[in-house]
Design a protein around this motif. Structure first.
Motif, mmCIF file in Angstrom:
data_model
loop_
_atom_site.group_PDB
_atom_site.id
_atom_site.type_symbol
_atom_site.label_atom_id
_atom_site.label_comp_id
_atom_site.label_asym_id
_atom_site.label_seq_id
_atom_site.Cartn_x
_atom_site.Cartn_y
_atom_site.Cartn_z
ATOM 1 N N GLY A 253 -27.468 26.521 -28.431
ATOM 2 C CA GLY A 253 -27.575 26.636 -27.521
ATOM 3 C C GLY A 253 -27.885 25.547 -26.489
ATOM 4 N N ARG A 254 -28.070 24.605 -27.042
ATOM 5 C CA ARG A 254 -28.561 23.116 -26.356
ATOM 6 C C ARG A 254 -27.030 22.785 -25.678
ATOM 7 N NH1 ARG A 254 -32.540 19.370 -28.979
ATOM 8 N NH2 ARG A 254 -30.853 19.186 -30.602
ATOM 9 N N ASP A 255 -27.285 22.113 -24.649
ATOM 10 C CA ASP A 255 -26.135 21.453 -23.652
ATOM 11 C C ASP A 255 -25.268 20.456 -24.610
ATOM 12 O OD1 ASP A 255 -26.423 23.084 -21.678
ATOM 13 O OD2 ASP A 255 -27.505 21.865 -20.413
ATOM 14 N N LEU A 256 -24.190 20.065 -24.048
ATOM 15 C CA LEU A 256 -23.248 19.164 -24.906
ATOM 16 C C LEU A 256 -23.710 17.836 -24.901
ATOM 17 C CD1 LEU A 256 -19.437 19.841 -23.943
ATOM 18 C CD2 LEU A 256 -20.690 20.093 -26.057
ATOM 19 N N SER B 279 -33.274 15.494 -21.368
ATOM 20 C CA SER B 279 -33.245 16.722 -20.741
ATOM 21 C C SER B 279 -34.490 16.684 -19.672
ATOM 22 C CB SER B 279 -33.463 17.770 -21.940
ATOM 23 O OG SER B 279 -33.983 18.983 -21.392
ATOM 24 N N ASP B 280 -33.926 17.131 -18.583
ATOM 25 C CA ASP B 280 -35.288 17.237 -17.630
ATOM 26 C C ASP B 280 -36.444 18.269 -18.116
ATOM 27 O OD1 ASP B 280 -33.807 15.719 -16.138
ATOM 28 O OD2 ASP B 280 -33.777 16.783 -14.374
ATOM 29 N N ALA B 281 -35.967 19.209 -18.516
ATOM 30 C CA ALA B 281 -36.860 20.384 -19.014
ATOM 31 C C ALA B 281 -37.553 20.010 -20.386
ATOM 32 C CB ALA B 281 -36.362 21.935 -19.008
ATOM 33 N N TYR C 91 -30.874 21.311 -16.854
ATOM 34 C CA TYR C 91 -30.513 19.842 -16.540
ATOM 35 C C TYR C 91 -30.752 19.092 -17.610
ATOM 36 C CZ TYR C 91 -29.255 20.855 -11.752
ATOM 37 O OH TYR C 91 -28.713 21.291 -10.516
ATOM 38 N N THR C 92 -29.426 18.675 -18.108
ATOM 39 C CA THR C 92 -29.186 17.432 -19.088
ATOM 40 C C THR C 92 -28.449 16.327 -18.865
ATOM 41 O OG1 THR C 92 -27.692 18.778 -20.275
ATOM 42 C CG2 THR C 92 -29.846 19.141 -21.037
ATOM 43 N N GLY C 93 -28.391 15.334 -19.507
ATOM 44 C CA GLY C 93 -27.446 14.193 -19.242
ATOM 45 C C GLY C 93 -27.615 13.224 -20.542
ATOM 46 N N LEU C 94 -26.393 12.160 -20.289
ATOM 47 C CA LEU C 94 -26.163 11.256 -21.420
ATOM 48 C C LEU C 94 -25.911 9.988 -20.879
ATOM 49 C CD1 LEU C 94 -22.990 10.837 -21.901
ATOM 50 C CD2 LEU C 94 -23.152 13.236 -22.957
ATOM 51 N N ARG C 95 -26.035 9.155 -21.734
ATOM 52 C CA ARG C 95 -25.617 7.684 -21.407
ATOM 53 C C ARG C 95 -24.757 6.981 -22.685
ATOM 54 N NH1 ARG C 95 -30.729 7.507 -18.967
ATOM 55 N NH2 ARG C 95 -30.801 7.146 -16.914
ATOM 56 N N PHE D 187 -22.559 17.897 -14.057
ATOM 57 C CA PHE D 187 -23.617 18.909 -14.031
ATOM 58 C C PHE D 187 -23.373 20.039 -15.308
ATOM 59 C CE2 PHE D 187 -23.508 17.285 -9.808
ATOM 60 C CZ PHE D 187 -24.766 16.612 -9.639
ATOM 61 N N TRP D 188 -23.973 19.580 -16.359
ATOM 62 C CA TRP D 188 -23.726 20.494 -17.497
ATOM 63 C C TRP D 188 -24.161 21.795 -17.402
ATOM 64 C CZ3 TRP D 188 -19.979 18.461 -20.579
ATOM 65 C CH2 TRP D 188 -19.889 17.096 -20.723
#
Length: 818
Positions: free
Chosen positions: A134-137, A151-153, A159-163, A190-191
């Protein structure tokens, strides 16, 4: 024999003869190799009768009548064959192989393969399914080379992101089935707008560096190409449920019709996800729907997709003040004295890693995004294929926030007179809206010959985005009305490109690679201008337009030494336009220039008897890279400035080994040097006025760790599987001054997952039970943050905010195949 026995014998023979005569038998085989085809579907026309061939290709099908009828035989990768039969026939049916077209044809033009001089990683559906709780990509690709996820939360939902290689999400080009996903203006991904996308993903390819020519935002360090849709030949159904820490819950249902006649195939997924988040009140309420219909012809493939997502997320994007994380009461008092806020609440939460400064009940982000895709592929011959796609994405929503003692003038509200007192500030609640449309067309044509292959393609896309804001409540609202808009503007962007990719095989195993792209971007927006007036200067709004042309060449050489060893070298050029904020908060005189990247790559990949290994060397030479320096432009805005020269240089190692029949290990390591040779940092100086500049030599690029590594020890035996994953990320700096007090500490995080699968039960085709323990050793770490500061009272004042990630947490997942 008595008359009675004779009659009984005749009756039995008649019944047996009738039963035999109501069926047909036979064998299904490959008409070229004559090999039997096990699992081929044999169906009677105009009835619900059907069967499948055994391991030796044989079958027996009971018919519904005693006359002539038709049966069809279907097998994945072969042309469907229909024959006329009658009861009692013994059949031998040969099937003709056909070049099966799957959804991969719509991403192939953008993808790298062994003939491409590109560093890339492929992630298949099995790998995704094993990690998908269930977690984002961004968290599902976290173990691939050079990737850092956040992950912001704090729990991987919302809201998640990657580098990748230290390159942020706005510089990573993302496409889904060949369609651009990056936002047209901010260029971010915006995943959260695509909840549970992983459940619909068939495979992912990540290309590091500039990569091959693609559509949409400029690839300035990496690309991520996603293919969705199973398109399975047989019907399937699946129900999945996940529960875990922080009240995380996910439920989804997936169904597929298989091939239902005339080549049609239908698929669908419905998902619901909720999580309270690790950070206080950082809750997510997410829904998504995916519908797909495809038709496989003898030479063609038609596919239609709808992917829609709806999210409501409580805001956690401000992060946690550093002294609260560090339980430092003295530093917290400095933050309170300089930044204000609710002093009592801040003090009460000293040491609370889950602190969220927002308390307004509806401090939420609300957004819905709908993707409509129409794809068509035609195989004109064995050596020539044409692909085309139409797409439309509609996004709309707002974020709502409470503002304490905000200036009424910001919202075009006149001062309010009460009891002889003029009120110029007020508590209020505002909503800031986005309403945007993104649409376009994409095409490609691929020719393959013995000595060369050529791909020609291109795209034209338009983005039309409205931005507006409303005050929905104010303590002192004056004569304003709830639906009044205090700002209202539009951004309109066109993005067109054409490219050609040519592979020429000089001899067996050795090929040259040339990839040329022309791209034109136009952007119309409401910007600013400085006008001379009698009183001095005045800043006014101005409708503006920019047009940018880019030429992105790529050349390389690939040597396939044999089937086990591959060497490559390449030089690629990438270009990227500034983002929306760079334009709207500047004037034509202070506007930054586009960025340019020269990417040099050399790599090796080898397969040995029990292990595999790879090495990639890269040097990414940036010209005019856009970064925040703290400088204020001619309209008083902090926007990014061009840095003349900067670079990223590194070595990526990856490999794996089969330790025993049950145990295997894989891992990767990135060592890099990321520098700006000469960096000028600006700080507002409130003591003297203006700004103070400081020069740093060989400064480290923010958020670019020197070392990133992943390790995975896996166990697979029978129905059991397990994996121990470890991730290490070295120090990351929050700005470009290489100051340790403004950095993220190194961290090592371990995760463990295990699962057990049962196939072919009495009531389900499969039952799969999994659990995952994230952050198994309960490491206290943060993965993202930001900093700001100024000079006041003779001292530099700096303030750091971080995004702490969850401690030890558990997720359970049950999947039932129907």
């Amino acid at each position: 024999m008595s008359i009675r026995k004779l009659l009984l014998t005749v009756l039995v023979l008649l019944v047996a003869t009738d039963a035999w005569s109501q069926s047909v038998t036979g064998v299904i085989f490959d008409d070229q190799t004559l090999d039997p085809l096990a699992g081929a579907a044999v169906l009677e026309a105009d009835s619900n009768r059907g069967t499948a061939t055994d391991e030796d290709g044989t079958f027996e099908l009971q018919l519904s009548g005693d006359g002539l009828t038709e049966i069809s035989v279907r097998y994945l990768g072969y042309a469907t064959r229909t024959v006329t039969v009658q009861p009692g026939d013994e059949l031998r049916i040969g099937l003709e192989r056909r070049a099966l077209q799957t959804g991969e044809v719509f991403v192939q033009a953008l993808r790298a393969d062994e003939s491409s001089p590109i560093a890339y990683t492929n992630i298949n559906r099995e790998e995704i399914d094993q990690q998908n709780f269930g977690r984002d990509l961004p968290f599902l690709v976290n173990s691939t080379p050079s990737v850092v996820s956040t992950s912001d939360a704090g729990a991987g939902v919302g809201y998640t992101g990657l580098r990748i290689r230290g390159v942020d999400q706005t510089r990573i080009n993302v496409t889904m089935n060949g369609i651009p996903v990056n936002d047209g203006e901010s260029q971010n991904v915006f995943w959260v707008n695509m909840p549970d996308l992983a459940s619909s993903v068939e495979n992912i390819q990540i290309q590091r560096g500039v990569g091959s020519s693609t559509h949409g935002a400029g690839a300035f360090g990496a690309t991520m190409n996603i293919q969705t849709g199973r398109m399975e030949a047989e019907p399937f159904g699946e129900v999945s449920s996940t529960i875990g820490s922080y009240n995380t819950r996910m439920f989804n249902v997936q169904i597929g019709s298989g091939e239902i006649g005339d080549g049609w195939n239908l698929e669908g997924r419905l998902s619901k996800m909720d999580s309270d988040g690790y950070i206080d009140r950082a809750a997510s309420d997410l829904r998504s729907l995916n519908l797909s219909a495809s038709r496989q012809g003898e030479q063609s493939l038609l596919k239609m997709d709808l992917i829609t997502g709806q999210e409501k997320t409580y805001q956690a994007w401000n992060g946690v003040p550093e002294p609260i994380l560090e339980n430092d009461s003295g530093e917290l008092e400095r933050y309170i004295a300089n930044l204000g806020g609710d002093a009592n609440r801040l003090r009460e939460n000293l040491g609370n890693r889950r602190f969220n400064e927002f308390t307004y009940q509806n401090q939420t982000d609300n957004y819905q995004q709908d993707h409509y895709h129409l794809h068509y592929s035609w195989r004109a011959s064995d050596t020539w294929r044409l692909n085309s796609s139409l797409h439309y994405t509609y996004g709309r929503g707002y974020f709502e926030e409470f503002r304490a003692e905000d200036d009424l003038s910001t919202y075009q509200i006149d001062p309010v007179e009460i009891g002889g007192k003029t009120i110029e500030q007020s508590d209020l609640v505002r909503r800031r809206w986005l309403d945007n449309h993104f649409y376009g067309a994409i095409f490609s044509s691929e020719w393959t010959q013995d000595q060369w292959d050529l791909t020609v393609g291109g795209a034209y896309n338009e983005y039309d985005g409205d931005h507006f804001g409303e005050v929905i409540w104010a303590r002192y609202a004056g004569e304003s009305m709830p639906e009044d808009r205090y700002y209202n503007n539009n951004g309109f962007k066109t993005d067109g490109n054409v490219y050609g990719k040519f592979n020429y095989y000089l001899r067996d195993g050795l090929n040259t690679y040339v990839d040329l792209q022309l791209r034109r971007v136009t952007y119309q927006f409401l910007g600013l201008r400085v006008e001379e007036t009698q009183g001095g200067q005045e800043i006014r709004d101005l409708e503006q337009q920019v047009t940018l042309d880019f030429f992105n060449p790529k050349v390389g050489l690939v040597w396939q030494v044999n089937n086990q060893h591959r060497l490559f070298a390449s030089l690629s050029v990438g270009s990227r336009e500034p983002g929306r904020r760079d334009y709207v908060e500047s004037t034509p005189e202070s506007r930054p220039s586009p960025e340019r990247l020269y990417d040099y790559e050399v790599g090796y990949e080898g397969e040995f008897e029990r292990f595999r290994a790879g090495l990639n060397l890269y040097y990414m030479d940036y010209r005019d890279q856009l970064i925040l320096t703290g400088a204020v432009n001619d309209v008083g805005a902090y926007v990014r400035e061009n840095v003349d020269r900067s670079y990223r240089a590194g070595i990526e190692l990856h490999g794996g080994v089969q330790l025993t029949r049950a145990f295997s290990w894989s891992g990767n390591l990135t060592l890099s040097r990321n520098r700006i040779p000469e960096y000028v940092h600006y700080l507002d100086n409130f003591d003297e006025g203006g700004q103070t500049a400081r020069v740093y030599d060989q400064s480290r690029i923010a958020f670019s760790p020197d070392l990133i590594s992943s390790s995975s020890l896996q166990f697979n035996r029978g129905s059991w599987r397990a994996a121990w994953n470890a991730k290490y990320v070295s120090r990351q700096y929050l700005d470009n001054t290489s100051t340790t007090s403004r950095s993220i500490d190194p961290y090592l995080v371990n995760d463990f997952r295990a699962g057990y699968r049962i196939d072919n039960t009495l009531w389900a085709s499969s039952i799969d039970l999994q659990f995952q323990v994230n952050n198994l050793l309960d490491t206290r770490y943060v993965s993202n943050g930001y900093t700001f500061g100024w000079i006041a009272g003779g001292d530099e004042q700096h303030f750091n905010y971080f995004y702490p990630q969850a401690g030890r947490n558990i997720l359970f997942k049950l999947t039932i195949g129907l």
